[in-house]
Design a protein around this motif. Sequence first.
Motif, PDB file in Angstrom:
ATOM      1  N   ALA A  24       0.823  -1.214   0.000  1.00  0.00           N
ATOM      2  CA  ALA A  24       0.000   0.000   0.000  1.00  0.00           C
ATOM      3  C   ALA A  24       0.854   1.261   0.000  1.00  0.00           C
ATOM      4  CB  ALA A  24      -0.953  -0.004   1.198  1.00  0.00           C
ATOM      5  N   ALA A  41     -14.113   1.312  -7.928  1.00  0.00           N
ATOM      6  CA  ALA A  41     -15.025   1.196  -6.783  1.00  0.00           C
ATOM      7  C   ALA A  41     -15.585   2.571  -6.408  1.00  0.00           C
ATOM      8  CB  ALA A  41     -14.281   0.607  -5.589  1.00  0.00           C
ATOM      9  N   ASP A  46     -12.465  10.140  -5.703  1.00  0.00           N
ATOM     10  CA  ASP A  46     -11.798   9.786  -4.459  1.00  0.00           C
ATOM     11  C   ASP A  46     -10.409  10.415  -4.436  1.00  0.00           C
ATOM     12  OD1 ASP A  46     -11.564   8.589  -1.980  1.00  0.00           O
ATOM     13  OD2 ASP A  46     -11.672   6.536  -2.724  1.00  0.00           O
ATOM     14  N   ASP A  49      -6.064   7.013  -0.577  1.00  0.00           N
ATOM     15  CA  ASP A  49      -6.381   6.658   0.802  1.00  0.00           C
ATOM     16  C   ASP A  49      -5.602   5.398   1.156  1.00  0.00           C
ATOM     17  OD1 ASP A  49      -7.563   5.915   3.226  1.00  0.00           O
ATOM     18  OD2 ASP A  49      -9.431   5.274   2.276  1.00  0.00           O
ATOM     19  N   ARG A  50      -4.492   5.551   1.863  1.00  0.00           N
ATOM     20  CA  ARG A  50      -3.631   4.428   2.176  1.00  0.00           C
ATOM     21  C   ARG A  50      -4.368   3.324   2.923  1.00  0.00           C
ATOM     22  NH1 ARG A  50      -1.668   0.897   5.096  1.00  0.00           N
ATOM     23  NH2 ARG A  50       0.494   0.270   4.977  1.00  0.00           N
ATOM     24  N   GLU A  51      -5.205   3.690   3.891  1.00  0.00           N
ATOM     25  CA  GLU A  51      -5.928   2.678   4.669  1.00  0.00           C
ATOM     26  C   GLU A  51      -6.937   1.935   3.795  1.00  0.00           C
ATOM     27  OE1 GLU A  51      -5.393   5.873   5.893  1.00  0.00           O
ATOM     28  OE2 GLU A  51      -3.705   5.095   7.031  1.00  0.00           O
ATOM     29  N   GLY A  52      -7.615   2.657   2.909  1.00  0.00           N
ATOM     30  CA  GLY A  52      -8.557   2.008   1.993  1.00  0.00           C
ATOM     31  C   GLY A  52      -7.853   1.070   1.034  1.00  0.00           C
ATOM     32  N   ILE A  53      -6.690   1.487   0.531  1.00  0.00           N
ATOM     33  CA  ILE A  53      -5.908   0.637  -0.361  1.00  0.00           C
ATOM     34  C   ILE A  53      -5.443  -0.611   0.383  1.00  0.00           C
ATOM     35  CG2 ILE A  53      -3.741   0.470  -1.655  1.00  0.00           C
ATOM     36  CD1 ILE A  53      -4.179   3.479  -2.350  1.00  0.00           C
ATOM     37  N   ALA A  55      -6.820  -2.032   2.955  1.00  0.00           N
ATOM     38  CA  ALA A  55      -7.980  -2.903   3.192  1.00  0.00           C
ATOM     39  C   ALA A  55      -8.346  -3.675   1.926  1.00  0.00           C
ATOM     40  CB  ALA A  55      -9.164  -2.069   3.684  1.00  0.00           C
ATOM     41  N   TRP A  56      -8.280  -3.010   0.771  1.00  0.00           N
ATOM     42  CA  TRP A  56      -8.575  -3.688  -0.490  1.00  0.00           C
ATOM     43  C   TRP A  56      -7.521  -4.749  -0.785  1.00  0.00           C
ATOM     44  CZ3 TRP A  56      -5.882  -3.405  -5.283  1.00  0.00           C
ATOM     45  CH2 TRP A  56      -6.538  -4.032  -6.348  1.00  0.00           C
ATOM     46  N   ASP A  58      -5.906  -6.451   1.284  1.00  0.00           N
ATOM     47  CA  ASP A  58      -6.143  -7.576   2.199  1.00  0.00           C
ATOM     48  C   ASP A  58      -7.234  -8.522   1.716  1.00  0.00           C
ATOM     49  OD1 ASP A  58      -4.139  -6.810   3.926  1.00  0.00           O
ATOM     50  OD2 ASP A  58      -5.494  -5.784   5.337  1.00  0.00           O
ATOM     51  N   THR A  59      -8.025  -8.115   0.702  1.00  0.00           N
ATOM     52  CA  THR A  59      -9.062  -9.000   0.162  1.00  0.00           C
ATOM     53  C   THR A  59      -8.505  -9.959  -0.885  1.00  0.00           C
ATOM     54  OG1 THR A  59      -9.794  -7.516  -1.626  1.00  0.00           O
ATOM     55  CG2 THR A  59     -10.822  -7.219   0.563  1.00  0.00           C
TER      56      THR A  59
END
Length: 142
Positions: A24, A41, A46, A49-53, A55-56, A58-59
């Motif tokens: 990330a 998405a 947008d 967003d480091r946290e959003g990236i 989290a993605w 991690d999927t």
Amino acid sequence: MTDERAEIEALLQGLGRAHFEKDADAIVSCYAPGAVIYGLAPPLRDDIDREGIAAWLDTWDGPIRIDAADHTLTVGDGLAWSTAINRMRGTKTDGTEEDLWFRTTMCMQKGADGWRIAHDHSSTPFYMDGSLRAAVDLVPAD
């Protein structure tokens, strides 16, 4: 412009490598502060967003492979833009194999820290038959 082109190609290759490695921080580092993102998405617009990236990322189970086809790159004085048809492949954590083609247009800007992505627009077409279903089954014609 040959050196400029090489620097931008290295930036784009680094972005692909960062996805493959699910890094990330490396993904975020490819973008300029305040970059505008029109991603696949929601939402419609947008920011990076480091946290959003993270989290993605991690999927995904294992690497995410993104390859560009039909790639163009135009370099000017401090600005550049590229277009590509991208293929994203990998395995999701639930075991689903993903294989998606999508379109990308990027604008890069040269700043004090080198070339960074200032605008990233990725999309898939949708069927105009009233279903509004994303046309994720498309592949490029040979």
